[in-house]
Write a protein that holds these residues in place. Sequence first.
Motif, PDB file in Angstrom:
ATOM      1  N   GLU A 147       0.812  -1.229   0.000  1.00  0.00           N
ATOM      2  CA  GLU A 147       0.000   0.000   0.000  1.00  0.00           C
ATOM      3  C   GLU A 147       0.837   1.268   0.000  1.00  0.00           C
ATOM      4  O   GLU A 147       0.291   2.357  -0.187  1.00  0.00           O
ATOM      5  CB  GLU A 147      -0.918   0.003   1.230  1.00  0.00           C
ATOM      6  N   LYS A 148       2.134   1.143   0.213  1.00  0.00           N
ATOM      7  CA  LYS A 148       2.994   2.324   0.134  1.00  0.00           C
ATOM      8  C   LYS A 148       3.154   2.804  -1.304  1.00  0.00           C
ATOM      9  O   LYS A 148       3.473   3.975  -1.539  1.00  0.00           O
ATOM     10  CB  LYS A 148       4.367   2.003   0.727  1.00  0.00           C
ATOM     11  N   LEU A 149       2.944   1.914  -2.250  1.00  0.00           N
ATOM     12  CA  LEU A 149       3.185   2.239  -3.658  1.00  0.00           C
ATOM     13  C   LEU A 149       1.924   2.267  -4.506  1.00  0.00           C
ATOM     14  O   LEU A 149       1.890   2.897  -5.556  1.00  0.00           O
ATOM     15  CB  LEU A 149       4.177   1.233  -4.258  1.00  0.00           C
ATOM     16  N   ILE A 150       0.891   1.562  -4.064  1.00  0.00           N
ATOM     17  CA  ILE A 150      -0.398   1.538  -4.765  1.00  0.00           C
ATOM     18  C   ILE A 150      -1.477   1.941  -3.773  1.00  0.00           C
ATOM     19  O   ILE A 150      -1.545   1.399  -2.660  1.00  0.00           O
ATOM     20  CB  ILE A 150      -0.689   0.148  -5.354  1.00  0.00           C
ATOM     21  N   GLN A 151      -2.314   2.872  -4.158  1.00  0.00           N
ATOM     22  CA  GLN A 151      -3.336   3.389  -3.247  1.00  0.00           C
ATOM     23  C   GLN A 151      -4.317   2.280  -2.861  1.00  0.00           C
ATOM     24  O   GLN A 151      -4.943   1.656  -3.715  1.00  0.00           O
ATOM     25  CB  GLN A 151      -4.093   4.542  -3.905  1.00  0.00           C
ATOM     26  N   PRO A 152      -4.462   2.021  -1.559  1.00  0.00           N
ATOM     27  CA  PRO A 152      -5.387   0.974  -1.112  1.00  0.00           C
ATOM     28  C   PRO A 152      -6.822   1.479  -1.036  1.00  0.00           C
ATOM     29  O   PRO A 152      -7.079   2.682  -1.114  1.00  0.00           O
ATOM     30  CB  PRO A 152      -4.850   0.623   0.274  1.00  0.00           C
ATOM     31  N   TRP A 153      -7.740   0.572  -0.849  1.00  0.00           N
ATOM     32  CA  TRP A 153      -9.139   0.932  -0.628  1.00  0.00           C
ATOM     33  C   TRP A 153      -9.791  -0.160   0.227  1.00  0.00           C
ATOM     34  O   TRP A 153      -9.294  -1.273   0.336  1.00  0.00           O
ATOM     35  CB  TRP A 153      -9.879   1.111  -1.953  1.00  0.00           C
ATOM     36  N   GLY A 154     -10.893   0.220   0.879  1.00  0.00           N
ATOM     37  CA  GLY A 154     -11.658  -0.751   1.650  1.00  0.00           C
ATOM     38  C   GLY A 154     -11.155  -0.999   3.053  1.00  0.00           C
ATOM     39  O   GLY A 154     -11.699  -1.852   3.756  1.00  0.00           O
ATOM     40  N   ASP A 155     -10.133  -0.285   3.479  1.00  0.00           N
ATOM     41  CA  ASP A 155      -9.584  -0.434   4.834  1.00  0.00           C
ATOM     42  C   ASP A 155      -9.132   0.949   5.287  1.00  0.00           C
ATOM     43  O   ASP A 155      -8.088   1.436   4.871  1.00  0.00           O
ATOM     44  CB  ASP A 155      -8.416  -1.420   4.815  1.00  0.00           C
ATOM     45  N   GLU A 156      -9.946   1.592   6.135  1.00  0.00           N
ATOM     46  CA  GLU A 156      -9.691   2.979   6.495  1.00  0.00           C
ATOM     47  C   GLU A 156      -8.343   3.166   7.174  1.00  0.00           C
ATOM     48  O   GLU A 156      -7.641   4.157   6.919  1.00  0.00           O
ATOM     49  CB  GLU A 156     -10.821   3.497   7.394  1.00  0.00           C
ATOM     50  N   ALA A 157      -7.965   2.251   8.039  1.00  0.00           N
ATOM     51  CA  ALA A 157      -6.685   2.389   8.743  1.00  0.00           C
ATOM     52  C   ALA A 157      -5.520   2.354   7.754  1.00  0.00           C
ATOM     53  O   ALA A 157      -4.588   3.165   7.840  1.00  0.00           O
ATOM     54  CB  ALA A 157      -6.534   1.280   9.781  1.00  0.00           C
ATOM     55  N   ARG A 158      -5.569   1.432   6.812  1.00  0.00           N
ATOM     56  CA  ARG A 158      -4.499   1.355   5.817  1.00  0.00           C
ATOM     57  C   ARG A 158      -4.546   2.543   4.856  1.00  0.00           C
ATOM     58  O   ARG A 158      -3.496   3.022   4.420  1.00  0.00           O
ATOM     59  CB  ARG A 158      -4.594   0.046   5.035  1.00  0.00           C
ATOM     60  N   GLU A 159      -5.708   2.994   4.544  1.00  0.00           N
ATOM     61  CA  GLU A 159      -5.828   4.163   3.680  1.00  0.00           C
ATOM     62  C   GLU A 159      -5.161   5.375   4.320  1.00  0.00           C
ATOM     63  O   GLU A 159      -4.428   6.117   3.660  1.00  0.00           O
ATOM     64  CB  GLU A 159      -7.301   4.449   3.373  1.00  0.00           C
ATOM     65  N   ARG A 160      -5.414   5.577   5.614  1.00  0.00           N
ATOM     66  CA  ARG A 160      -4.808   6.705   6.318  1.00  0.00           C
ATOM     67  C   ARG A 160      -3.286   6.540   6.403  1.00  0.00           C
ATOM     68  O   ARG A 160      -2.530   7.493   6.180  1.00  0.00           O
ATOM     69  CB  ARG A 160      -5.405   6.840   7.722  1.00  0.00           C
ATOM     70  N   ALA A 161      -2.848   5.336   6.732  1.00  0.00           N
ATOM     71  CA  ALA A 161      -1.411   5.097   6.859  1.00  0.00           C
ATOM     72  C   ALA A 161      -0.708   5.284   5.522  1.00  0.00           C
ATOM     73  O   ALA A 161       0.368   5.894   5.446  1.00  0.00           O
ATOM     74  CB  ALA A 161      -1.168   3.679   7.395  1.00  0.00           C
ATOM     75  N   ALA A 162      -1.304   4.781   4.457  1.00  0.00           N
ATOM     76  CA  ALA A 162      -0.692   4.899   3.126  1.00  0.00           C
ATOM     77  C   ALA A 162      -0.654   6.351   2.669  1.00  0.00           C
ATOM     78  O   ALA A 162       0.333   6.800   2.068  1.00  0.00           O
ATOM     79  CB  ALA A 162      -1.460   4.037   2.121  1.00  0.00           C
ATOM     80  N   ALA A 163      -1.733   7.093   2.956  1.00  0.00           N
ATOM     81  CA  ALA A 163      -1.765   8.506   2.568  1.00  0.00           C
ATOM     82  C   ALA A 163      -0.678   9.287   3.311  1.00  0.00           C
ATOM     83  O   ALA A 163      -0.013  10.161   2.731  1.00  0.00           O
ATOM     84  CB  ALA A 163      -3.141   9.091   2.857  1.00  0.00           C
ATOM     85  N   ALA A 164      -0.482   8.981   4.585  1.00  0.00           N
ATOM     86  CA  ALA A 164       0.571   9.647   5.355  1.00  0.00           C
ATOM     87  C   ALA A 164       1.944   9.305   4.785  1.00  0.00           C
ATOM     88  O   ALA A 164       2.827  10.171   4.706  1.00  0.00           O
ATOM     89  CB  ALA A 164       0.482   9.236   6.817  1.00  0.00           C
ATOM     90  N   TRP A 165       2.139   8.066   4.396  1.00  0.00           N
ATOM     91  CA  TRP A 165       3.425   7.637   3.824  1.00  0.00           C
ATOM     92  C   TRP A 165       3.688   8.345   2.496  1.00  0.00           C
ATOM     93  O   TRP A 165       4.787   8.854   2.256  1.00  0.00           O
ATOM     94  CB  TRP A 165       3.423   6.129   3.617  1.00  0.00           C
ATOM     95  N   ALA A 166       2.668   8.396   1.650  1.00  0.00           N
ATOM     96  CA  ALA A 166       2.813   9.072   0.360  1.00  0.00           C
ATOM     97  C   ALA A 166       3.117  10.547   0.564  1.00  0.00           C
ATOM     98  O   ALA A 166       3.926  11.139  -0.168  1.00  0.00           O
ATOM     99  CB  ALA A 166       1.541   8.893  -0.470  1.00  0.00           C
ATOM    100  N   GLY A 167       2.480  11.149   1.553  1.00  0.00           N
ATOM    101  CA  GLY A 167       2.740  12.556   1.825  1.00  0.00           C
ATOM    102  C   GLY A 167       4.142  12.810   2.329  1.00  0.00           C
ATOM    103  O   GLY A 167       4.750  13.846   2.024  1.00  0.00           O
ATOM    104  N   ARG A 168       4.672  11.870   3.076  1.00  0.00           N
ATOM    105  CA  ARG A 168       6.006  12.049   3.661  1.00  0.00           C
ATOM    106  C   ARG A 168       7.119  11.830   2.645  1.00  0.00           C
ATOM    107  O   ARG A 168       8.120  12.552   2.649  1.00  0.00           O
ATOM    108  CB  ARG A 168       6.168  11.089   4.828  1.00  0.00           C
ATOM    109  N   TYR A 169       6.963  10.833   1.780  1.00  0.00           N
ATOM    110  CA  TYR A 169       8.079  10.436   0.917  1.00  0.00           C
ATOM    111  C   TYR A 169       7.857  10.647  -0.579  1.00  0.00           C
ATOM    112  O   TYR A 169       8.815  10.720  -1.342  1.00  0.00           O
ATOM    113  CB  TYR A 169       8.407   8.956   1.144  1.00  0.00           C
ATOM    114  N   PHE A 170       6.600  10.717  -1.025  1.00  0.00           N
ATOM    115  CA  PHE A 170       6.326  10.690  -2.465  1.00  0.00           C
ATOM    116  C   PHE A 170       5.526  11.889  -2.965  1.00  0.00           C
ATOM    117  O   PHE A 170       4.810  11.799  -3.954  1.00  0.00           O
ATOM    118  CB  PHE A 170       5.570   9.395  -2.828  1.00  0.00           C
TER     119      PHE A 170
END
Length: 408
Positions: A147-170
């Motif tokens: 999920e760090k490289l492809i936007q996830p869906w259907g799991d709010e916790a992972r969606e939030r974590a992935a969005a934070a990761w993308a914002g920090r590094y990408f």
Amino acid sequence: MRLWRSAALALPSLALLQSGLAQANFQNPGLLAPESQLPVFHQQLRDRLDFSLGWTKEHHAKPQAWTQAGLRKARELMLLPGQDLTPFSAHVIEEQDRGSYVARKLEFNVSADSRVAALLLLPKGKGPFPAVLALHDHGARFDIGKEKLIQPWGDEARERAAAAWAGRYFSGRYPGDELAKRGYVVLAVDALGWSDRSGAGFERDSQQALAANLFNLGSSWAALIATEDIRAAKFLAEMPEVDARHIAALGFSMGAQRAWQVAALSDAVTASIAVNWMAGLQGLMVPGNNQLKGQSSFAMLHPYLARYLDYPDVAALAAPKPMLLYAGAQDALFPLASVSQAFAKMAQVWSAYGAVEQLQTCVWPGGHEFTAPQQQAAFDWLDGQFRRLEQAPQQACGASTFTPLKND
């Protein structure tokens, strides 16, 4: 009589020690400061590291022979033994329409031992399409991986974590989705320990136990990851939607190490983009570096490999395949002097193959990140390598925001 004489001869020396007249000559302490935990004799060990199968200028006349010898040893030390021919038996779990492409959650047999979840992006239209194996970083965060490289869906916790990761590094982007918009099939799979392949309570301190237990089982964490990455590349190459001539591996941080590693070890990978993971082993063995702290380093450390090959040697086993490597001028994890030496060594190998233009090595301003301008330049470069542009960019480092290292 002989025993009595030996004992008698030893007594004066013992008396000297007891009286304090002799000088102690043993190692005390045996280890250096806690932040490094190096033995006091580490310099002697380092001096004996000659990377006996590493690249030297003497190999320039016959680079193919060097590559063949290096690959034999690398595959012996870096991969699990045997050939895994387990059918992939993929099954689509869920699908989401994203406009010009479709996102799928699927599962497949990454090995005879593990059936894993994956994220797959498929462009709409008529294929086959070029493809990218997207390899996630380490990051000391295990609730997300693919999920760090492809936007996830259907799991709010992972969606939030992935969005934070993308914002920090990408720059707030998902590199896999950006590639799918360009017409690439993109596959991302969790390495053991991340996201769907993590366990309850798995955290930074858990890595040491995982690595030790895999050693006990005759394997290693690094070998397991490398072997599964090769299988994932093969899975991608066998998809009917994929042009098997044009498959790239891409990764950031540990994902970059995985990218040049799988490019070297897998025939299925025909190009690679490695962002912020390259230097010589000696240059990484400095106080404070993650290589000296155990834990996360075990995901990338192959037992005994350092006897034969340095990191740039392993990456250069991919030559003459196209390879793009980025580094950050202020990246504290990878000292720039060692990065420069590694890049220069690799350039010698591509030069020996008569393919120096196939290797791009760039140092960008900034630190440990893969920003939007970097992504744009890297993906343009990949389009050029796969002849998807009328003319490939002369540099894969952007316009005026880079410092290229000479390929000599």
